[in-house]
Enzyme design. Sequence first.
Site, PDB file in Angstrom:
ATOM      1  N   ARG A  81       6.359   4.326  -4.076  1.00  0.00           N
ATOM      2  CA  ARG A  81       5.703   3.410  -4.410  1.00  0.00           C
ATOM      3  C   ARG A  81       4.744   3.819  -3.999  1.00  0.00           C
ATOM      4  O   ARG A  81       3.417   3.255  -5.396  1.00  0.00           O
ATOM      5  CB  ARG A  81       5.840   2.012  -3.655  1.00  0.00           C
ATOM      6  CG  ARG A  81       4.968   0.868  -4.133  1.00  0.00           C
ATOM      7  CD  ARG A  81       5.752  -0.651  -3.675  1.00  0.00           C
ATOM      8  NE  ARG A  81       6.012   0.020  -2.245  1.00  0.00           N
ATOM      9  CZ  ARG A  81       6.230  -1.574  -1.425  1.00  0.00           C
ATOM     10  NH1 ARG A  81       7.089  -2.140  -2.104  1.00  0.00           N
ATOM     11  NH2 ARG A  81       5.798  -1.291  -0.260  1.00  0.00           N
ATOM     12  N   LYS A 183      -0.062  -1.332  -4.330  1.00  0.00           N
ATOM     13  CA  LYS A 183      -0.047  -2.018  -2.850  1.00  0.00           C
ATOM     14  C   LYS A 183      -1.097  -1.603  -2.351  1.00  0.00           C
ATOM     15  O   LYS A 183      -1.757  -0.387  -2.577  1.00  0.00           O
ATOM     16  CB  LYS A 183       1.291  -1.097  -2.208  1.00  0.00           C
ATOM     17  CG  LYS A 183       1.050  -2.360  -0.941  1.00  0.00           C
ATOM     18  CD  LYS A 183       2.247  -2.061  -0.173  1.00  0.00           C
ATOM     19  CE  LYS A 183       2.390  -2.612   1.013  1.00  0.00           C
ATOM     20  NZ  LYS A 183       3.105  -4.019   0.709  1.00  0.00           N
ATOM     21  N   GLU A 219       3.495 -14.155  -6.586  1.00  0.00           N
ATOM     22  CA  GLU A 219       4.229 -14.264  -4.801  1.00  0.00           C
ATOM     23  C   GLU A 219       3.425 -14.356  -4.108  1.00  0.00           C
ATOM     24  O   GLU A 219       2.574 -15.173  -4.553  1.00  0.00           O
ATOM     25  CB  GLU A 219       4.514 -12.668  -4.871  1.00  0.00           C
ATOM     26  CG  GLU A 219       3.558 -11.893  -4.996  1.00  0.00           C
ATOM     27  CD  GLU A 219       3.566 -10.557  -4.337  1.00  0.00           C
ATOM     28  OE1 GLU A 219       4.229 -10.233  -3.081  1.00  0.00           O
ATOM     29  OE2 GLU A 219       2.621  -9.775  -5.708  1.00  0.00           O
TER      30      GLU A 219
HETATM   31  C1  LIG Z   1       3.866  -5.083   0.587  1.00  0.00           C
HETATM   32  C2  LIG Z   1       3.996  -6.082  -0.242  1.00  0.00           C
HETATM   33  C3  LIG Z   1       5.196  -6.443  -0.648  1.00  0.00           C
HETATM   34  C4  LIG Z   1       6.220  -6.876   0.578  1.00  0.00           C
HETATM   35  O1  LIG Z   1       6.789  -5.007   0.352  1.00  0.00           O
HETATM   36  P1  LIG Z   1       7.797  -4.359   1.307  1.00  0.00           P
HETATM   37  O2  LIG Z   1       8.403  -3.283   0.851  1.00  0.00           O
HETATM   38  O3  LIG Z   1       8.815  -6.000   1.255  1.00  0.00           O
HETATM   39  O4  LIG Z   1       7.045  -4.488   2.485  1.00  0.00           O
HETATM   40  C5  LIG Z   1       4.716  -7.967  -1.132  1.00  0.00           C
HETATM   41  N1  LIG Z   1       4.052  -8.218  -1.676  1.00  0.00           N
HETATM   42  C6  LIG Z   1       2.561  -7.816  -1.605  1.00  0.00           C
HETATM   43  C7  LIG Z   1       1.490  -7.747  -2.088  1.00  0.00           C
HETATM   44  C8  LIG Z   1       2.456  -6.327  -0.750  1.00  0.00           C
HETATM   45  O5  LIG Z   1       1.697  -5.344  -0.427  1.00  0.00           O
END
Ligand SMILES: *Cc1c(COP(=O)(O)O)cnc(C)c1O
Length: 340
Positions: A81, A183, A219
Amino acid sequence: MAKDIDWSSLGFGYMPTDYRYNAEWKDGKWDKGGLTKDSTVTISESAGVLQYAQTCFEGLKAYSWQDGSIVCFRPDLNAKRLQDSARRLLMPEVPEEMFLDALDQTVKANKDFVPPYGTGATLYVRPFLFGSGPVLGVSPAPSFTFRLFVSPVGPYFKGGIKPLKICVSDYDRAAPKGTGHIKAGLNYAMSLYPGDVAHKNGYAENMYLDAATRTHVEETGGANFIFVTKDGRIITPKSDTILPSITRRSLVYVAEHYLGLKVEERVVPFEEVAEFEEIGLCGTAAVISPIGRIDWKGGSIQVPSGMDEMGPVLSKLRSTLTGIQEGTIEAPEGWIRKIC
Ligand SMILES: *Cc1c(COP(=O)(O)O)cnc(C)c1O
């Protein structure tokens, strides 16, 4: 020897530890990289990260198992990722082997900071990549830094898991077809203001709808949604503008293969939300946080599972996944990386 830390009183905050990993990219390649005791970063005042926010990050945890070993949960997916995020921000990819080596070295060097089994606390790992060389015109930085530090963090839910009250945001989390799937600090920077508005109105989080049509559930600022229908199916939003949560992907697998539940990953119209029996947020920090109520300008949804506790299906999902992470339930092949 474990450090003299009151593990149960830890919150989620930065605590510098003894070592961190640092590597530099210049002239088309990564240097050897290695551990340093220096917790500060010195960069040009004109660094790409400072001027044009050229930076992305990851977040994962190291766990102590009952037998004393220290493990990480699916770090290969964090490595991949970070590469996706790097590509979208025109930064060099960190090879997966280099990412995992940085993780192993840093966790091992700080093993006295890994909270013991049974404390509920964990070692949070923060890998990140940023443009460290100078820019003035808008362009990618000429050099980059990959760094990884760790910080012990407390149990996410102190004094029991209480369902959250959230609201539908008037703001978008990310551009319609832009950067929602990576991210990156820039998405978080943009979510600070809407988050502050939500908090001032008494809500724990924002539910973001899709920016293009504002009809589908996306989300929150930092966690994906997971829904349970009245007949016990799991539904989770499908969208290329949400961050592909590793926790959500793992919960989907656990639901299907450990609990025999039916899972649907598809577009979730906001109108459908009032029909769900249980609603949760999932991410590395909390695994699953239950939602008890969702408000928006036109009304309010009381989630049937209520404001007192997490519903039974999400509870089972949560305890199964945390059992896998803590070594009390057998993990699928390749999910656990033993560090030491
Ligand atoms: C990090 C993150 C998540 C959660 O991802 P995980 O891999 O489960 O920790 C969800 N949404 C956003 C915007 C994120 O930055």
